[in-house]
Write an enzyme that holds these catalytic residues in place. Sequence first.
Site, mmCIF file in Angstrom:
data_model
loop_
_atom_site.group_PDB
_atom_site.id
_atom_site.type_symbol
_atom_site.label_atom_id
_atom_site.label_comp_id
_atom_site.label_asym_id
_atom_site.label_seq_id
_atom_site.Cartn_x
_atom_site.Cartn_y
_atom_site.Cartn_z
ATOM 1 C CE1 TYR A 150 -3.732 2.448 0.639
ATOM 2 C CE2 TYR A 150 -2.381 3.310 2.424
ATOM 3 C CZ TYR A 150 -3.463 3.425 1.584
ATOM 4 O OH TYR A 150 -4.289 4.524 1.683
ATOM 5 C CG ASP A 252 5.874 4.368 0.798
ATOM 6 O OD1 ASP A 252 6.072 5.212 1.698
ATOM 7 O OD2 ASP A 252 4.746 4.047 0.391
ATOM 8 C CE LYS A 279 0.976 5.503 7.906
ATOM 9 N NZ LYS A 279 -0.456 5.500 7.889
HETATM 10 C C1 LIG Z 1 3.763 2.709 3.100
HETATM 11 C C2 LIG Z 1 2.718 3.770 2.976
HETATM 12 N N1 LIG Z 1 2.821 4.694 2.009
HETATM 13 C C3 LIG Z 1 1.935 5.690 1.863
HETATM 14 C C4 LIG Z 1 0.856 5.798 2.708
HETATM 15 C C5 LIG Z 1 -0.122 6.896 2.515
HETATM 16 O O1 LIG Z 1 0.007 7.851 3.505
HETATM 17 P P1 LIG Z 1 -1.211 8.866 3.824
HETATM 18 O O2 LIG Z 1 -2.271 8.039 4.487
HETATM 19 O O3 LIG Z 1 -0.591 9.902 4.704
HETATM 20 O O4 LIG Z 1 -1.654 9.402 2.511
HETATM 21 C C6 LIG Z 1 0.697 4.867 3.739
HETATM 22 C C7 LIG Z 1 -0.434 4.969 4.675
HETATM 23 O O5 LIG Z 1 -0.699 4.115 5.475
HETATM 24 C C8 LIG Z 1 1.639 3.823 3.864
HETATM 25 O O6 LIG Z 1 1.516 2.886 4.812
#
Ligand SMILES: Cc1ncc(COP(=O)(O)O)c(C=O)c1O
Length: 436
Positions: A150, A252, A279
Amino acid sequence: MKDHVAEYTAKTARSRALHEEALRVMPGGNSRTTTFFDPYPFYLVRGEGARMWDADGIERLDFNGNYTSLILGHAPAAVVKAVQEVAASGMSFPGPTEHEIRLAEVLTRRIPSLETLRFTNSGTEATMNAVRVARAFTGRAKIAKFEGAYHGTHDWVLVSVAPDLAAAGNRRRPKPVPSSSGIPKEIVKNVVVLPWNDADACEKILAKEGPSLAALLVDPLLGIGGVIPPAGGFLERLRAATAQQGIVLIFDEVISFRVAPGGAQERFGVRPDLTTLGKIIGGGLPVGAFGGRADVMGAYDPRKGGARISHGGTFNANPLTMAAGLATLAELTPAAYARLDALGDRLRAGVTALLRKKKLAAQVSGLGSLFCLHWTRKRLTDYRASRPADPAMPLRVFMGLLNEGIVLSQRGMGACSLAMTDADVDRFVDALGRIV
Ligand SMILES: Cc1ncc(COP(=O)(O)O)c(C=O)c1O
């Protein structure tokens, strides 16, 4: 499940009433698909340390931590103070503030691969920009990502997030499956999907697709996909294959940054070209960041009208978020990481002993303060192996734990925070023992 739901609804009349009001003004009554569950979510009114309270006054121990964002727990004094002080001088401006420089400095010091970076308001915007700049830098259109991973909610990454295996093809050569309505076919066709932890299969796919791939997007812990750490040497082989093919390697680290002062890339010793963050770096406020190689990030340099990528954002790098992030990272000392690791190890050891004692076909994965429950006996290698034998089990466990006063994510992922004690972790294990 019926019993769990009956107990939940009996205790949460005020949340039900709020949900009914919400239904009149929002589809399904909310703005966040991931936090919704049937029959209705509990409405939160207060958080303090490791605990939060809902609209019916029920106290719960929070192992969700706003999906791993709240590494210090709720309302930590230093962060609240920093936000209050900054807020009193203005909430946002049509221009930069010094706070932005200071947070960027801290992050670039912690993560050596992050030569320069930019802030956004979400992890979604961070991965969207990282993918875009990789395409601009390479002149190629396609991206690769892992099945089960994700990366937020923009079109390019809403592919094969949790695909139905009937549509997902061969394990060693997964087919891209749209994870939402409204994703154009043209995008799905341009996303190459890889099997996590199968380096041979990945190398084969990358060798074939390499010349058209702009980026490989990797969550080094497959966080939302089940916190399945990479096998020894796996990330190194991805690094070598992408370097050879001129593919921009993006880590990521929106979730995985919390496992070490310099994130998973420090823990595993692999240097990506770009990194995305979110986060915890915003201390509980909306945030994201992306950055890495200065030559790649140069596309954003606007001096003399030269920006090749325009990156606006009314609230990018807003002073409240920057101050909250700085105050949070200041608390994350080496001792704090050791404590987070110890809490995570204690939880995983407790859960493993419990599952063994009860002879359950289940296991717990994780690293540092992150963990995930899995309701299968299969060796946890990838998304497919981690799928529960009984698909309804994770939600049953989530509801059962809620009634025990414990909040996890619906799929079984959780995080320990620095506000937790050993006794809190033991309470989690005891509650799990009662409900399983
Ligand atoms: C690995 C990863 N990338 C991107 C995101 C997206 O972040 P946001 O919810 O701040 O858009 C998340 C959200 O859980 C994530 O776990």
